[in-house]
Structure formats: C-alpha cells, structure tokens
Design an enzyme around this catalytic site. Structure first.
Site, PDB file in Angstrom:
ATOM      1  N   LYS A  13       0.832  -1.211   0.000  1.00  0.00           N
ATOM      2  CA  LYS A  13       0.000   0.000   0.000  1.00  0.00           C
ATOM      3  C   LYS A  13       0.863   1.257   0.000  1.00  0.00           C
ATOM      4  O   LYS A  13       0.618   2.187  -0.758  1.00  0.00           O
ATOM      5  CB  LYS A  13      -0.934   0.024   1.227  1.00  0.00           C
ATOM      6  CG  LYS A  13      -1.881  -1.155   1.314  1.00  0.00           C
ATOM      7  CD  LYS A  13      -2.865  -1.011   2.468  1.00  0.00           C
ATOM      8  CE  LYS A  13      -2.232  -0.982   3.842  1.00  0.00           C
ATOM      9  NZ  LYS A  13      -1.647  -2.266   4.285  1.00  0.00           N
ATOM     10  N   ARG A  88      -9.525   0.560   9.102  1.00  0.00           N
ATOM     11  CA  ARG A  88      -9.130  -0.806   9.434  1.00  0.00           C
ATOM     12  C   ARG A  88     -10.192  -1.514  10.267  1.00  0.00           C
ATOM     13  O   ARG A  88      -9.985  -2.672  10.639  1.00  0.00           O
ATOM     14  CB  ARG A  88      -7.824  -0.769  10.232  1.00  0.00           C
ATOM     15  CG  ARG A  88      -6.568  -1.097   9.399  1.00  0.00           C
ATOM     16  CD  ARG A  88      -5.398  -0.737  10.252  1.00  0.00           C
ATOM     17  NE  ARG A  88      -4.223  -1.521  10.133  1.00  0.00           N
ATOM     18  CZ  ARG A  88      -3.086  -1.040   9.609  1.00  0.00           C
ATOM     19  NH1 ARG A  88      -3.037   0.155   9.080  1.00  0.00           N
ATOM     20  NH2 ARG A  88      -2.008  -1.779   9.619  1.00  0.00           N
ATOM     21  N   ARG A 127      11.718  -6.593   5.141  1.00  0.00           N
ATOM     22  CA  ARG A 127      11.615  -5.154   4.864  1.00  0.00           C
ATOM     23  C   ARG A 127      12.550  -4.361   5.783  1.00  0.00           C
ATOM     24  O   ARG A 127      12.643  -4.610   6.972  1.00  0.00           O
ATOM     25  CB  ARG A 127      10.155  -4.732   5.107  1.00  0.00           C
ATOM     26  CG  ARG A 127       9.875  -3.275   4.869  1.00  0.00           C
ATOM     27  CD  ARG A 127       8.413  -3.035   4.604  1.00  0.00           C
ATOM     28  NE  ARG A 127       7.533  -3.285   5.746  1.00  0.00           N
ATOM     29  CZ  ARG A 127       6.223  -3.116   5.694  1.00  0.00           C
ATOM     30  NH1 ARG A 127       5.634  -2.715   4.588  1.00  0.00           N
ATOM     31  NH2 ARG A 127       5.482  -3.366   6.757  1.00  0.00           N
ATOM     32  N   ARG A 160      11.555  -2.241  11.258  1.00  0.00           N
ATOM     33  CA  ARG A 160      10.498  -1.828  12.180  1.00  0.00           C
ATOM     34  C   ARG A 160      10.297  -2.939  13.195  1.00  0.00           C
ATOM     35  O   ARG A 160      10.288  -4.102  12.832  1.00  0.00           O
ATOM     36  CB  ARG A 160       9.194  -1.618  11.395  1.00  0.00           C
ATOM     37  CG  ARG A 160       9.006  -0.227  10.884  1.00  0.00           C
ATOM     38  CD  ARG A 160       7.876  -0.151   9.904  1.00  0.00           C
ATOM     39  NE  ARG A 160       6.615  -0.724  10.395  1.00  0.00           N
ATOM     40  CZ  ARG A 160       5.471  -0.694   9.703  1.00  0.00           C
ATOM     41  NH1 ARG A 160       5.433  -0.125   8.507  1.00  0.00           N
ATOM     42  NH2 ARG A 160       4.376  -1.215  10.191  1.00  0.00           N
ATOM     43  N   ARG A 171      -0.313  -9.138  13.356  1.00  0.00           N
ATOM     44  CA  ARG A 171      -0.865  -8.091  12.483  1.00  0.00           C
ATOM     45  C   ARG A 171      -1.781  -8.700  11.420  1.00  0.00           C
ATOM     46  O   ARG A 171      -2.810  -8.138  11.075  1.00  0.00           O
ATOM     47  CB  ARG A 171       0.280  -7.280  11.859  1.00  0.00           C
ATOM     48  CG  ARG A 171       1.015  -6.469  12.925  1.00  0.00           C
ATOM     49  CD  ARG A 171       2.328  -5.932  12.424  1.00  0.00           C
ATOM     50  NE  ARG A 171       2.158  -4.956  11.370  1.00  0.00           N
ATOM     51  CZ  ARG A 171       3.103  -4.650  10.491  1.00  0.00           C
ATOM     52  NH1 ARG A 171       4.264  -5.261  10.523  1.00  0.00           N
ATOM     53  NH2 ARG A 171       2.885  -3.731   9.589  1.00  0.00           N
TER      54      ARG A 171
HETATM   55  P1  AMP Z   1       0.961   0.124   9.298  1.00  0.00           P
HETATM   56  O1  AMP Z   1       2.224   0.877   9.085  1.00  0.00           O
HETATM   57  O2  AMP Z   1      -0.182   0.651   8.469  1.00  0.00           O
HETATM   58  O3  AMP Z   1       1.108  -1.369   9.163  1.00  0.00           O
HETATM   59  O4  AMP Z   1       0.530   0.396  10.810  1.00  0.00           O
HETATM   60  C1  AMP Z   1       1.376   0.049  11.891  1.00  0.00           C
HETATM   61  C2  AMP Z   1       0.556  -0.099  13.176  1.00  0.00           C
HETATM   62  O5  AMP Z   1      -0.088   1.145  13.476  1.00  0.00           O
HETATM   63  C3  AMP Z   1      -0.574  -1.110  13.100  1.00  0.00           C
HETATM   64  O6  AMP Z   1      -0.133  -2.434  13.344  1.00  0.00           O
HETATM   65  C4  AMP Z   1      -1.489  -0.596  14.207  1.00  0.00           C
HETATM   66  O7  AMP Z   1      -0.967  -0.900  15.492  1.00  0.00           O
HETATM   67  C5  AMP Z   1      -1.377   0.915  14.016  1.00  0.00           C
HETATM   68  N1  AMP Z   1      -2.391   1.425  13.049  1.00  0.00           N
HETATM   69  C6  AMP Z   1      -2.160   1.963  11.812  1.00  0.00           C
HETATM   70  N2  AMP Z   1      -3.307   2.303  11.223  1.00  0.00           N
HETATM   71  C7  AMP Z   1      -4.292   1.977  12.081  1.00  0.00           C
HETATM   72  C8  AMP Z   1      -5.713   2.061  12.031  1.00  0.00           C
HETATM   73  N3  AMP Z   1      -6.347   2.535  10.959  1.00  0.00           N
HETATM   74  N4  AMP Z   1      -6.410   1.628  13.116  1.00  0.00           N
HETATM   75  C9  AMP Z   1      -5.788   1.124  14.201  1.00  0.00           C
HETATM   76  N5  AMP Z   1      -4.464   1.005  14.312  1.00  0.00           N
HETATM   77  C10 AMP Z   1      -3.716   1.424  13.256  1.00  0.00           C
END
Ligand code: AMP
Length: 217
Positions: A13, A88, A127, A160, A171
């Site tokens: 994404k 989400r 990554r 990360r 996740r």
């Molecule tokens: P990402 O980089 O999009 O994978 O997000 C990393 C982490 O941020 C996720 O595993 C969640 O803990 C938190 N996070 C990101 N976006 C959301 C969302 N829309 N709702 C809830 N938690 C989020």
C-alpha cells in the site's frame, strides 16, 4: 479523487501510495506513519499507541477516528487523498463516510491489493527502511546498493519492531478479524477493485492507474 488503499500489512500500500502521490499530486495519509511519528516524538498519543503497535494490535477507534477526521479536513486534501492503512475497522469505515459526507464528498474507489499470507510474512520480515528519508528496501527483492545503508542518504537502515517475524502473525490476525470485513461492504457498494499485489511494483501500479482511470469516467 478520494481513494482508499486496502490490504494486509506488507501488501504494498505504501509503495503504491507514493507512486500515486507523484502521479496525482494528492496527499498520502498513512495512519501507520502518523502513529510512528507520534511514538518517536513521545506525544501523549504516541505513548498510548506504541505498546499496541509493538504488539501488532490495532489502536482504538476512539483515538483513530478523530485523528483522521481532522487530517481529512486539512487544505491539502481538498482535491483528494490516498488513505493508506485506514480504515481498518467497520466503525472507522463508517467514520470516513461521515467525514466525507459532511464535506459533500464520497469515496471514489477502494483498491484492494491482494497478497497471500505466506508472501506477506516473507515480504514484511525482509523489509528494511531508512529512518531519515523513509525509503523502503527488501533484503532479497529490493536490496540497497550497499547492504544495510540507504541509497539516497547513506543512513543505516532499520527494521520496524513490528516487522519482526513473530509480530507479523499478530498483524495478519488483526487484518483478517477486524479489517477484512470492510471489503465486502465496499464490494456491495460497487467501490472495490481487487488487484493482484504479487509482482513488480511498476506492473501493479499500471493496474492501479487503470482502475483509477476507469472509476473516474
Ligand atoms: P501500518 O504501518 O499501516 O502497518 O501500521 C502500523 C501499526 O499502526 C498497526 O499495526 C497498528 O498498530 C497501528 N495502526 C495503523 N493504522 C491503524 C488504524 N487505521 N487503526 C488502528 N491502528 C492502526
């Protein structure tokens, strides 16, 4: 156009969003990036979010919904935006509709990047990213020229915390349980376009572009 990029963690994404920013000149709104920035700065929000992020769990809707509502109302979103990693949950999805409705707008397209879980685990655990400029690499499929260092600024690359193999499973579980149900809702509304997310980023982008062009007609 108001776009949503949908898919599990590591579906690409962020990569596709960056290409779209360059092409369409509208901002990428990555809730993961926003939260990581808060965590780094140690804000109140960051302190609440960090343990959940580290555990691969979602940050509560009560925090996320107002955060994104405020962001969508900023002037740079006036001509459209690319939501990356949001919504989400079903309540987040409803909240996006409500925010947009209040501005006389609606979601134009939801692009779902489809990638099997097994591929996700391989991708995410390899990554690496640059903490300075955000460039993203993969140790096997997209390695930096000098192993461990950013091609652009020579900063040491990092993994990360939540990309470590043991966290990826949590996740993915959050994705399947809390996020995937949104897909059928967008499908019923005729907003969903599924794109195979396995392949070269440029090849996938060609399909993303096509889907957007078609939706814009
Ligand atoms: P990402 O980089 O999009 O994978 O997000 C990393 C982490 O941020 C996720 O595993 C969640 O803990 C938190 N996070 C990101 N976006 C959301 C969302 N829309 N709702 C809830 N938690 C989020």
């Amino acid at each position: 156009m108001d776009l949503i990029l949908f898919g599990p963690p590591g579906a690409g994404k962020g990569t596709q969003a960056k290409k779209l920013v360059a092409e369409l000149g509208i901002p990428q709104i990555s809730t993961g990036d926003i939260l990581r920035d808060h965590a780094r700065r140690g804000t109140e929000l960051g302190q609440k979010a960090k343990p959940l992020m580290d555990a691969g769990k979602l940050v509560p809707d009560e925090i996320m919904i107002p955060l994104v509502d405020t962001r969508l109302r900023e002037p740079d979103c006036a001509k459209g935006f690319i939501l990356d990693g949001y919504p989400r949950t079903i309540p987040q999805g409803e909240a996006v509709d409500k925010s947009l409705q209040s501005m006389g707008r609606k979601i134009g397209l939801v692009i779902s990047l489809e990638v099997p879980d097994q591929v996700i685990v391989e991708r995410v655990s390899g990554r690496r990213s640059c903490p300075k400029d955000g460039s993203v690499y993969h140790v096997v499929s997209n390695p930096p020229k000098r192993p461990g260092f950013c091609d652009q600024c020579d900063t040491g690359l990092v993994q990360r915390d939540d990309d470590k193999a043991e966290k990826v499973t949590a996740r993915l579980q959050a994705f399947h349980q809390q996020t995937a149900p949104l897909k059928s809702l967008y499908q019923e509304r005729g907003l969903l376009r599924r794109i195979d997310g396995v392949g070269s980023p440029d090849g996938i982008f060609a399909e993303v572009r096509q889907a957007i062009a078609k939706a814009g007609k």
